[in-house]
Design a protein around this motif. Structure first.
Motif: not given
Length: 95
Positions: A26-35, A71-83
């Protein structure tokens, strides 16, 4: 190494452990992305250390210790499918 807002708790049963886990979630920072509508904006590391101690009738005490890291790493959905495969494997190197 200094980690901002790092806390350690002693728990005695599963309900204590889940209470601490939920508090951290509940204390984690979250935000909306396209995915993802609720994408994490902060890394989270939950380490559970279980210690079982036994003393024999002869007075010998032994302990067994198990460690579980979630472990949950933030922002991993920002990676493109190629890299994603290559850069995703390097993200955890800092942990």
């Amino acid at each position: 190494v200094y980690v901002d807002r790092l806390r350690e708790y002693t728990v005695w049963d599963d309900s204590d452990a889940f209470r601490v886990l939920w508090q951290g979630l509940h204390e984690r920072h979250v935000g909306a992305t396209q995915m993802n509508g609720r994408s994490s904006r902060s890394h989270a590391v939950f380490t559970l250390v279980l210690t079982a101690t036994c003393t024999t009738s002869g007075g010998v005490t032994s302990s067994r210790v198990a460690r579980l890291n979630l472990i949950d790493l933030a922002g991993s959905e920002r990676q493109s499918s190629n890299d994603g495969a290559l850069s995703g494997s390097a993200v955890g190197d800092g942990l």
